[in-house]
Design an enzyme around this catalytic site. Structure first.
Site, mmCIF file in Angstrom:
data_model
loop_
_atom_site.group_PDB
_atom_site.id
_atom_site.type_symbol
_atom_site.label_atom_id
_atom_site.label_comp_id
_atom_site.label_asym_id
_atom_site.label_seq_id
_atom_site.Cartn_x
_atom_site.Cartn_y
_atom_site.Cartn_z
ATOM 1 N N TYR A 52 85.816 -158.885 10.973
ATOM 2 C CA TYR A 52 85.111 -157.635 11.594
ATOM 3 C C TYR A 52 85.686 -157.314 13.331
ATOM 4 O O TYR A 52 85.120 -156.278 13.661
ATOM 5 C CB TYR A 52 83.765 -157.779 11.432
ATOM 6 C CG TYR A 52 83.184 -157.865 9.921
ATOM 7 C CD1 TYR A 52 82.998 -156.551 9.282
ATOM 8 C CD2 TYR A 52 82.623 -158.983 9.647
ATOM 9 C CE1 TYR A 52 82.513 -156.719 8.166
ATOM 10 C CE2 TYR A 52 82.460 -158.741 8.318
ATOM 11 C CZ TYR A 52 82.197 -157.817 7.426
ATOM 12 O OH TYR A 52 81.612 -157.867 6.088
ATOM 13 N N HIS B 284 84.327 -148.504 5.752
ATOM 14 C CA HIS B 284 84.494 -149.836 5.814
ATOM 15 C C HIS B 284 85.244 -150.225 6.841
ATOM 16 O O HIS B 284 86.208 -149.829 6.845
ATOM 17 C CB HIS B 284 84.684 -150.462 4.227
ATOM 18 C CG HIS B 284 83.524 -150.170 3.443
ATOM 19 N ND1 HIS B 284 82.353 -150.584 3.328
ATOM 20 C CD2 HIS B 284 83.627 -149.182 2.519
ATOM 21 C CE1 HIS B 284 81.608 -150.016 2.320
ATOM 22 N NE2 HIS B 284 82.626 -149.058 1.865
ATOM 23 N N ARG C 211 89.104 -158.278 -0.554
ATOM 24 C CA ARG C 211 87.951 -159.342 -0.403
ATOM 25 C C ARG C 211 87.457 -159.575 -1.770
ATOM 26 O O ARG C 211 87.977 -159.393 -2.991
ATOM 27 C CB ARG C 211 86.966 -158.812 0.157
ATOM 28 C CG ARG C 211 87.451 -158.438 1.735
ATOM 29 C CD ARG C 211 86.387 -157.969 2.882
ATOM 30 N NE ARG C 211 85.339 -159.155 3.161
ATOM 31 C CZ ARG C 211 84.470 -158.885 3.650
ATOM 32 N NH1 ARG C 211 84.013 -157.551 4.073
ATOM 33 N NH2 ARG C 211 83.400 -160.033 3.794
ATOM 34 N N PRO D 225 73.327 -153.100 6.370
ATOM 35 C CA PRO D 225 72.882 -154.587 6.807
ATOM 36 C C PRO D 225 73.740 -155.428 7.393
ATOM 37 O O PRO D 225 74.924 -155.302 6.819
ATOM 38 C CB PRO D 225 72.588 -154.983 5.315
ATOM 39 C CG PRO D 225 72.866 -154.298 4.630
ATOM 40 C CD PRO D 225 73.134 -152.811 5.206
ATOM 41 N N ASN D 226 73.543 -156.156 8.202
ATOM 42 C CA ASN D 226 74.475 -157.180 8.990
ATOM 43 C C ASN D 226 75.553 -156.452 10.031
ATOM 44 O O ASN D 226 76.272 -157.170 10.737
ATOM 45 C CB ASN D 226 75.130 -158.101 8.199
ATOM 46 C CG ASN D 226 73.966 -158.800 7.397
ATOM 47 O OD1 ASN D 226 73.263 -159.473 7.771
ATOM 48 N ND2 ASN D 226 74.180 -158.812 5.932
ATOM 49 N N ARG E 215 79.677 -161.602 14.052
ATOM 50 C CA ARG E 215 79.885 -162.120 12.855
ATOM 51 C C ARG E 215 81.038 -161.910 12.285
ATOM 52 O O ARG E 215 81.890 -160.972 12.505
ATOM 53 C CB ARG E 215 79.034 -160.980 11.809
ATOM 54 C CG ARG E 215 79.152 -161.114 10.550
ATOM 55 C CD ARG E 215 78.528 -159.747 9.807
ATOM 56 N NE ARG E 215 78.767 -160.040 8.212
ATOM 57 C CZ ARG E 215 78.825 -158.905 7.299
ATOM 58 N NH1 ARG E 215 78.547 -157.839 7.849
ATOM 59 N NH2 ARG E 215 78.807 -158.991 6.152
ATOM 60 N N ALA F 118 76.691 -154.151 2.560
ATOM 61 C CA ALA F 118 76.416 -154.738 1.130
ATOM 62 C C ALA F 118 75.911 -153.745 0.232
ATOM 63 O O ALA F 118 75.891 -153.801 -1.088
ATOM 64 C CB ALA F 118 75.767 -156.075 1.166
ATOM 65 N N GLU G 172 82.075 -142.235 3.663
ATOM 66 C CA GLU G 172 81.966 -143.753 3.399
ATOM 67 C C GLU G 172 82.923 -144.438 4.447
ATOM 68 O O GLU G 172 84.284 -143.937 3.928
ATOM 69 C CB GLU G 172 81.765 -144.364 1.996
ATOM 70 C CG GLU G 172 81.855 -145.719 1.644
ATOM 71 C CD GLU G 172 82.005 -146.135 0.289
ATOM 72 O OE1 GLU G 172 82.267 -147.342 0.202
ATOM 73 O OE2 GLU G 172 82.105 -145.160 -0.777
ATOM 74 N N ASN H 295 78.490 -146.628 6.693
ATOM 75 C CA ASN H 295 78.879 -147.933 6.296
ATOM 76 C C ASN H 295 77.613 -148.474 5.993
ATOM 77 O O ASN H 295 77.032 -149.141 6.611
ATOM 78 C CB ASN H 295 79.578 -148.463 7.569
ATOM 79 C CG ASN H 295 79.996 -149.949 7.326
ATOM 80 O OD1 ASN H 295 79.723 -150.399 5.955
ATOM 81 N ND2 ASN H 295 81.076 -150.581 8.100
#
Length: 146
Positions: free
Chosen positions: A23, A98, A105, A10-11, A18, A75, A96, A72
């Site tokens: 990012y 990121h 964060r 998502p996103n 964004r 969330a 995985e 990735n």
């Protein structure tokens, strides 16, 4: 030729727009083009969805005949037992990734529900996190276990 599936959650369709301070300014599509040019011996497929079930379906679809999955989960990383179970159910190793260092964060991003099911985790190197995962799969002999 190695077959690698990249799955973004998502996103991540908004990369380049964004939160550029977190990012970066590059869209994933333009970064993907550079990956494909730099890894001509790999067939890199790309899938993005904001919907958890669609991501699970893609893991199921590619999880038995691809050489690697770079995931990735956005969330969903921090909430999805279903993604964890999908990764455990397949044979293809999953890394995985990121873009940001999630541990630097918000505290809600410090725990991953999927890490334990993955072969490894790469985070905090910006878009290069994907390239590092691709390097791992590109150098894999095929005899390593998930």
């Amino acid at each position: 030729m190695k077959k690698i599936q990249i799955i973004n959650g998502p996103n991540l369709n908004l990369l380049g727009k964004r939160e550029p301070s977190v990012y970066g300014n590059t869209s994933f599509e333009s970064f993907l083009e550079s990956l494909q040019n730099n890894y001509p011996d790999c067939r890199i497929s790309y899938f993005q969805s904001n919907i958890e079930g669609e991501m699970i379906n893609k893991i199921h679809e590619t999880g038995f005949d691809f050489d690697g999955i770079i995931l990735n989960a956005g969330a969903y990383t921090h909430t999805s037992i279903a993604l964890h179970d999908a990764i455990k159910a397949i044979q293809t190793p999953v890394i995985e990734v990121h873009i940001s260092n999630v541990h630097a964060r918000e505290e809600s991003r410090h725990h991953s529900m999927i890490s334990a099911a993955c072969r490894g985790v790469i985070l905090g190197f910006g878009m290069e996190s994907y390239r590092l995962a691709l390097d791992f799969f590109n150098n894999l002999s095929g005899n390593e276990n998930k």
